[in-house]
Design a protein around this motif. Structure first.
Motif, PDB file in Angstrom:
ATOM      1  N   LYS A   9       0.809  -1.215   0.000  1.00 43.34           N
ATOM      2  CA  LYS A   9       0.000   0.000   0.000  1.00 43.34           C
ATOM      3  C   LYS A   9       0.847   1.272   0.000  1.00 43.34           C
ATOM      4  CE  LYS A   9      -3.171  -2.483   3.044  1.00 43.34           C
ATOM      5  NZ  LYS A   9      -3.676  -2.573   4.422  1.00 43.34           N
ATOM      6  N   HIS A  10       2.140   1.133   0.305  1.00 45.25           N
ATOM      7  CA  HIS A  10       2.997   2.293   0.531  1.00 45.25           C
ATOM      8  C   HIS A  10       3.085   3.190  -0.696  1.00 45.25           C
ATOM      9  CE1 HIS A  10       5.853   4.736   2.556  1.00 45.25           C
ATOM     10  NE2 HIS A  10       6.898   4.350   1.860  1.00 45.25           N
ATOM     11  N   LEU A  11       3.209   2.609  -1.883  1.00 46.34           N
ATOM     12  CA  LEU A  11       3.323   3.415  -3.092  1.00 46.34           C
ATOM     13  C   LEU A  11       2.037   4.196  -3.343  1.00 46.34           C
ATOM     14  CD1 LEU A  11       4.951   4.198  -5.656  1.00 46.34           C
ATOM     15  CD2 LEU A  11       3.808   2.291  -6.802  1.00 46.34           C
ATOM     16  N   GLU A  12       0.901   3.531  -3.209  1.00 42.98           N
ATOM     17  CA  GLU A  12      -0.386   4.175  -3.484  1.00 42.98           C
ATOM     18  C   GLU A  12      -0.708   5.270  -2.474  1.00 42.98           C
ATOM     19  OE1 GLU A  12      -2.293   0.021  -5.225  1.00 42.98           O
ATOM     20  OE2 GLU A  12      -2.561   0.622  -3.136  1.00 42.98           O
ATOM     21  N   ALA A  13      -0.064   5.252  -1.336  1.00 45.41           N
ATOM     22  CA  ALA A  13      -0.325   6.267  -0.314  1.00 45.41           C
ATOM     23  C   ALA A  13       0.239   7.632  -0.707  1.00 45.41           C
ATOM     24  CB  ALA A  13       0.254   5.824   1.028  1.00 45.41           C
ATOM     25  N   TRP A  14       1.201   7.650  -1.643  1.00 51.85           N
ATOM     26  CA  TRP A  14       1.716   8.934  -2.127  1.00 51.85           C
ATOM     27  C   TRP A  14       0.614   9.639  -2.926  1.00 51.85           C
ATOM     28  CZ3 TRP A  14       6.221  11.149  -0.750  1.00 51.85           C
ATOM     29  CH2 TRP A  14       7.188  10.329  -0.174  1.00 51.85           C
ATOM     30  N   ASN A  15       0.415  10.914  -2.653  1.00 51.46           N
ATOM     31  CA  ASN A  15      -0.682  11.645  -3.295  1.00 51.46           C
ATOM     32  C   ASN A  15      -0.586  11.683  -4.809  1.00 51.46           C
ATOM     33  OD1 ASN A  15      -1.868  12.153  -0.848  1.00 51.46           O
ATOM     34  ND2 ASN A  15      -1.569  14.361  -0.874  1.00 51.46           N
ATOM     35  N   VAL A 197      11.302   5.217  -5.375  1.00 51.23           N
ATOM     36  CA  VAL A 197      11.994   3.949  -5.638  1.00 51.23           C
ATOM     37  C   VAL A 197      11.698   2.900  -4.580  1.00 51.23           C
ATOM     38  CG1 VAL A 197      14.214   2.858  -6.104  1.00 51.23           C
ATOM     39  CG2 VAL A 197      13.837   5.240  -6.767  1.00 51.23           C
ATOM     40  N   ASP A 198      11.911   3.244  -3.330  1.00 48.03           N
ATOM     41  CA  ASP A 198      11.735   2.280  -2.234  1.00 48.03           C
ATOM     42  C   ASP A 198      10.298   1.765  -2.196  1.00 48.03           C
ATOM     43  OD1 ASP A 198      12.798   0.997   0.266  1.00 48.03           O
ATOM     44  OD2 ASP A 198      11.188   2.180   1.154  1.00 48.03           O
ATOM     45  N   ASP A 210       8.330 -11.841  -4.614  1.00 50.59           N
ATOM     46  CA  ASP A 210       9.753 -11.924  -4.969  1.00 50.59           C
ATOM     47  C   ASP A 210      10.522 -10.849  -4.206  1.00 50.59           C
ATOM     48  OD1 ASP A 210      12.247 -12.080  -6.101  1.00 50.59           O
ATOM     49  OD2 ASP A 210      11.571 -12.006  -8.180  1.00 50.59           O
ATOM     50  N   LYS A 211      11.245 -11.258  -3.184  1.00 43.93           N
ATOM     51  CA  LYS A 211      11.986 -10.318  -2.339  1.00 43.93           C
ATOM     52  C   LYS A 211      13.256  -9.809  -3.006  1.00 43.93           C
ATOM     53  CE  LYS A 211       9.170 -10.462   1.140  1.00 43.93           C
ATOM     54  NZ  LYS A 211       8.366  -9.274   1.456  1.00 43.93           N
ATOM     55  N   SER A 212      13.591 -10.355  -4.179  1.00 44.81           N
ATOM     56  CA  SER A 212      14.818  -9.943  -4.860  1.00 44.81           C
ATOM     57  C   SER A 212      14.803  -8.460  -5.215  1.00 44.81           C
ATOM     58  CB  SER A 212      15.019 -10.761  -6.132  1.00 44.81           C
ATOM     59  OG  SER A 212      15.165 -12.130  -5.834  1.00 44.81           O
ATOM     60  N   TYR A 213      13.616  -7.913  -5.448  1.00 43.35           N
ATOM     61  CA  TYR A 213      13.529  -6.496  -5.799  1.00 43.35           C
ATOM     62  C   TYR A 213      14.130  -5.626  -4.700  1.00 43.35           C
ATOM     63  CZ  TYR A 213      10.353  -7.845  -9.553  1.00 43.35           C
ATOM     64  OH  TYR A 213       9.816  -8.415 -10.671  1.00 43.35           O
ATOM     65  N   GLU A 214      13.739  -5.902  -3.484  1.00 47.19           N
ATOM     66  CA  GLU A 214      14.258  -5.137  -2.352  1.00 47.19           C
ATOM     67  C   GLU A 214      15.731  -5.429  -2.118  1.00 47.19           C
ATOM     68  OE1 GLU A 214      11.601  -4.540   1.182  1.00 47.19           O
ATOM     69  OE2 GLU A 214      10.487  -6.158   0.217  1.00 47.19           O
ATOM     70  N   GLU A 215      16.113  -6.702  -2.252  1.00 49.54           N
ATOM     71  CA  GLU A 215      17.496  -7.097  -1.998  1.00 49.54           C
ATOM     72  C   GLU A 215      18.460  -6.426  -2.962  1.00 49.54           C
ATOM     73  OE1 GLU A 215      17.465 -11.319  -2.208  1.00 49.54           O
ATOM     74  OE2 GLU A 215      16.251 -11.579  -0.397  1.00 49.54           O
ATOM     75  N   PHE A 222      22.759   2.826  -6.182  1.00 54.41           N
ATOM     76  CA  PHE A 222      22.032   3.591  -7.186  1.00 54.41           C
ATOM     77  C   PHE A 222      22.260   5.076  -6.926  1.00 54.41           C
ATOM     78  CE2 PHE A 222      19.613  -0.379  -7.235  1.00 54.41           C
ATOM     79  CZ  PHE A 222      19.427  -0.570  -8.592  1.00 54.41           C
ATOM     80  N   ILE A 223      22.326   5.833  -8.006  1.00 50.92           N
ATOM     81  CA  ILE A 223      22.459   7.285  -7.873  1.00 50.92           C
ATOM     82  C   ILE A 223      21.144   7.846  -7.372  1.00 50.92           C
ATOM     83  CG2 ILE A 223      22.886   9.446  -9.105  1.00 50.92           C
ATOM     84  CD1 ILE A 223      24.484   7.822 -11.138  1.00 50.92           C
ATOM     85  N   GLU A 224      21.198   8.614  -6.302  1.00 49.50           N
ATOM     86  CA  GLU A 224      19.980   9.188  -5.719  1.00 49.50           C
ATOM     87  C   GLU A 224      19.251  10.042  -6.751  1.00 49.50           C
ATOM     88  OE1 GLU A 224      17.117   9.770  -2.898  1.00 49.50           O
ATOM     89  OE2 GLU A 224      18.904   8.505  -2.731  1.00 49.50           O
ATOM     90  N   GLY A 225      17.981   9.725  -6.959  1.00 55.94           N
ATOM     91  CA  GLY A 225      17.182  10.507  -7.884  1.00 55.94           C
ATOM     92  C   GLY A 225      17.382  10.144  -9.341  1.00 55.94           C
ATOM     93  N   GLY A 226      18.141   9.099  -9.620  1.00 53.17           N
ATOM     94  CA  GLY A 226      18.386   8.731 -11.011  1.00 53.17           C
ATOM     95  C   GLY A 226      18.125   7.280 -11.317  1.00 53.17           C
TER      96      GLY A 226
END
Length: 285
Positions: A9-15, A197-198, A210-215, A222-226
């Motif tokens: 739900k975390h992504l959808e919580a962003w306005n 991203v997170d 699939d937990k590989s995405y987070e791992e 990763f470059i912040e913001g890129g």
């Protein structure tokens, strides 16, 4: 609430993401809702059953406001499998929201409630009832007296490219990913920059298991913001290859198939890397 429930739900919580989903799926891409028009609905509804108080919580819900005036409350519900009782669940959520309006002593303002069900299944479209009368058998003589209640279900994996291209937030990546999985194609990502991203990767991990995405995200620089999905998938694929190589090395060492030098040559890895892997393989008694 489980960790899976929270992360999906975390992504959808962003306005910006929430507004984007509603604008595309309900308003055919018209930007009727601005992210600044949304206010989080933090109230959980309660109901009494069997003499006990129970809590029910929407996946994500927000007030749509025009200045200080609430126009509507909008709710999102995530599903990975069809639920035959979904109309009953939705009517309970919506009914609780209307009940809260009646109990609000501070204002007599009233506003409509709309719930959207986002279905992420890839093997079949939503196959269970989308209306209240579809949930049970009603005698013909009684049907005209029973109010039907329809729910808004969107099969995300079956959205057309035209609809997916309307999304302007990170949810476009989510929709494209599930469409690609449904079509049994290799997902290569895009070069569009990810804003959250997170939250995006946690949602994909929760919905796919699939937990590989987070791992990969946690272990790669990763470059912040890129960050783009194209770049992420490249690292994800490389990590998969690396894990496969390590697994082969471990199997060869455990079976005494050859010397460290021979194994390094077979799997195209530096000798020092093979030695490092070998040091973690348990010695058989």
């Amino acid at each position: 609430m489980s960790e899976k429930d929270i992360t999906e739900k975390h992504l959808e919580a962003w306005n910006d993401v929430f507004a984007d989903i509603v604008n595309v799926l309900l308003f055919n891409g018209k930007r009727l809702i601005n992210e600044n028009d949304l206010e989080a609905d933090t109230k959980d509804s309660m109901f009494k059953a069997d003499g006990e108080i129970h809590e029910q919580e929407r996946d994500v819900s927000k007030f749509w406001k025009n200045g200080e005036i609430r126009i509507s409350i909008l709710g999102l519900e995530n599903q990975t499998v069809p639920d035959k009782d979904m109309p009953l669940r939705v009517i309970s959520y919506d009914g609780a929201s209307y009940k809260q309006q009646l109990l609000d002593k501070k204002t007599k303002q009233r506003y409509a409630v709309t719930t959207i069900v986002l279905y992420f299944g890839t093997k079949e479209k939503w196959s269970t009832p989308k209306n209240l009368l579809g949930c049970f058998k009603v005698p013909d003589e009684l049907k005209s007296f029973v109010n039907d209640y329809k729910i808004n279900v969107f099969d995300i994996a079956w959205l057309s490219n035209k609809v997916i291209d309307m999304f302007q937030s990170d949810f476009k990546i989510v929709a494209k990913y599930f469409q690609t999985v449904r079509l049994k194609k290799d997902y290569k990502g895009s070069n569009e920059e990810i804003r959250h991203v997170d939250a995006l990767l946690k949602m994909l991990s929760a919905l796919t298991g699939d937990k590989s995405y987070e791992e990969v995200y946690n272990n790669c620089n990763f470059i912040e913001g890129g960050v783009t999905m194209e770049g992420f998938i490249e690292k994800y694929t490389n990590k998969g290859r690396a894990e496969a190589q390590k697994s082969i090395v471990r199997n060869l060492i455990e079976s005494n198939a050859g010397t460290i030098e021979q194994i390094a040559e077979w799997v195209k890895l530096p000798v020092e890397e093979v030695k490092k892997i070998a040091s973690k393989v348990p010695v058989k008694a």
